[in-house]
Structures are given as C-alpha cells and as structure tokens.
Design a protein around this motif. Sequence first.
Motif, PDB file in Angstrom:
ATOM      1  N   ASN A  33       0.830  -1.200   0.000  1.00  0.00           N
ATOM      2  CA  ASN A  33       0.000   0.000   0.000  1.00  0.00           C
ATOM      3  C   ASN A  33       0.867   1.254   0.000  1.00  0.00           C
ATOM      4  O   ASN A  33       0.556   2.244  -0.668  1.00  0.00           O
ATOM      5  CB  ASN A  33      -0.918   0.013   1.226  1.00  0.00           C
ATOM      6  N   ALA A  34       1.970   1.207   0.762  1.00  0.00           N
ATOM      7  CA  ALA A  34       2.881   2.347   0.822  1.00  0.00           C
ATOM      8  C   ALA A  34       3.487   2.630  -0.552  1.00  0.00           C
ATOM      9  O   ALA A  34       3.593   3.782  -0.980  1.00  0.00           O
ATOM     10  CB  ALA A  34       3.987   2.085   1.833  1.00  0.00           C
ATOM     11  N   GLY A  35       3.886   1.557  -1.228  1.00  0.00           N
ATOM     12  CA  GLY A  35       4.475   1.722  -2.552  1.00  0.00           C
ATOM     13  C   GLY A  35       3.480   2.227  -3.577  1.00  0.00           C
ATOM     14  O   GLY A  35       3.783   3.131  -4.371  1.00  0.00           O
ATOM     15  N   LYS A  36       2.282   1.660  -3.571  1.00  0.00           N
ATOM     16  CA  LYS A  36       1.246   2.075  -4.531  1.00  0.00           C
ATOM     17  C   LYS A  36       0.873   3.539  -4.349  1.00  0.00           C
ATOM     18  O   LYS A  36       0.589   4.249  -5.326  1.00  0.00           O
ATOM     19  CB  LYS A  36       0.014   1.194  -4.360  1.00  0.00           C
ATOM     20  N   ASN A  37       0.865   3.995  -3.099  1.00  0.00           N
ATOM     21  CA  ASN A  37       0.489   5.391  -2.804  1.00  0.00           C
ATOM     22  C   ASN A  37       1.692   6.324  -2.673  1.00  0.00           C
ATOM     23  O   ASN A  37       1.525   7.506  -2.360  1.00  0.00           O
ATOM     24  CB  ASN A  37      -0.328   5.433  -1.511  1.00  0.00           C
ATOM     25  N   LYS A  38       2.876   5.756  -2.895  1.00  0.00           N
ATOM     26  CA  LYS A  38       4.125   6.504  -2.734  1.00  0.00           C
ATOM     27  C   LYS A  38       4.186   7.187  -1.369  1.00  0.00           C
ATOM     28  O   LYS A  38       4.613   8.340  -1.239  1.00  0.00           O
ATOM     29  CB  LYS A  38       4.294   7.534  -3.859  1.00  0.00           C
TER      30      LYS A  38
END
Length: 273
Positions: free
Chosen positions: A238-243
């Motif tokens: 989730n962190a990566g997808k939302n940067k």
Amino acid sequence: MKKIFFVLLPLTLLISSMSGAQQRIVSLNGAISEMLCSLGLESQIAGVDVTSNFPASLRQKASVGHNRNISAEGILALHPTLILGVKDELKPEVLEQLKSANVKVQLIPQAFSAEGTRTMLTEIAKVTNTVEKGKELLSKFDKEMAALKIAPTGKKVLFVYARGAGSMTVCGTGQSPDHMIKLAGASNAMTDFKDFKPLSAEAVVAANPDVILLFDSGLQSVGGVDGLLKVPGVSSTNAGKNKKIISMDGQFLSGFGLRLPQAIQQLNKKIIG
C-alpha cells in the motif's frame, strides 16, 4: 580585613574558573551530547561520537567515530576527565582500557521512552553537578510531553534502515524506531521478530505497510523515493502504490533526547499527512 577580602575574592573566582576549564567531557551518544549542551556544558565537551549532530555546533568538536566502533586510544588522546556513554554500547575491552587509564566513565542506561529520557537527563545532571538546571529542563520536557495530542492513526509503518540498495534491513520490535512509531499513534508493520532483519521482498509484501519510514540519509542512499520503489516488493505494498514513503533525520527520530516531543509530533504529521 576588607583589603584581604577584596584581594581573595578575585583569586577565588579565578580558581573556580580554572577548575571549570579543566573539565573535559567526551560524549559517546547523540542524546547525551544534546543534553550536555542544554545543561550549559557545551564548552566543556572535548569530543563526541558521530551521532552527536545537534546542535550543529557539535560538528566542530573532535570526533571519536561511531559509539559502537571506537578505540580507547582515540578517546584518551583528547585527555578527558569524564566520559559519558550509554550502557551496553561500549565494547568491554574498550571500557576496560578506559578504566585502566583512571578516567571517570559513566555509562547511563537508555530506555526508548519518555521515562528513559527523563532518567538519562537526571543522571547526566547529577554526574556533571548541574542538578538545578537539570530540574528546569525536566520540567520543560514534561510540559511538552503533556501538551502532545496524538490520536491513533490506524496506519502500519515499516522502518527500513538503508545504507545503499545493497544493504537494507527492516525493524522488528524493541528498537527505537519501533517505539517511536507507536508513540506517534501508528503500529509497526513487523512484529514477529525483535531487532533488525535483512529486507526481503516476501516479508515486505506480507507486511503490506501503509507507510515506509527511513532516515533521511537512508532514503538518499537508495536514490530517493523512486529508488526505493525499485526495491523488490516495495511497489506491491500500500505504501508503494500510494508513494507513502517518509523520512526524518536519524538522530532526531531515534535518539530519544530532549527533542522527543517534537520528534513524535513531526512523525505523527508525516504518517497522516
């Protein structure tokens, strides 16, 4: 008698001044160095470790290296009268060498909590004969901690310690980033182990953090946000997808010094921002 009094008074002040000038402190911990400065003792600091970067003026002091990898020779070369460090951070053989040189060494326990900060300040004030000033600082610290309004964020945060893309570990329980994440109203994404473990794509994906946290220097070492997103597994979270990748100064985030209230507030804002 009055003439004798006025002759002796300047002499007494001179001796007192000379006595103060003879105090040479080597600090082996950033939080300790910060507290020494707040206690008005910066001029008596002869040397510091590499984590002692606040206030910025400490960077002008002689450096003895990293507190976990220093030599007794480097410390003793500064002719200290007092060495301050954190318990269990100094190698036993180095400690033995310092004691053999008849230099006063005071190792202070460090707990990653507000109470741990209070204890450290009290111990330093006691050993440096600045108890009254220490009480003033403690009162200020307590007021700042009481003024914090940190609500639960509902976010899972993964702390990554990076020294380049080829050297990355993630934080489990018990370490300072784990405690800071909790104080900031979030939860640690990694709870099935203690200390640090090498980062693996599988573990990162399974943890699926909402936020990834690094030291400023660590994020820079992997090429910033874009570089971190190229690390296997990160972009699938989730962190990566939302940067949602954040960073803070390492000592400020993990030092648990007198700036703890400000660090907690800043981390909370970054997590929810």
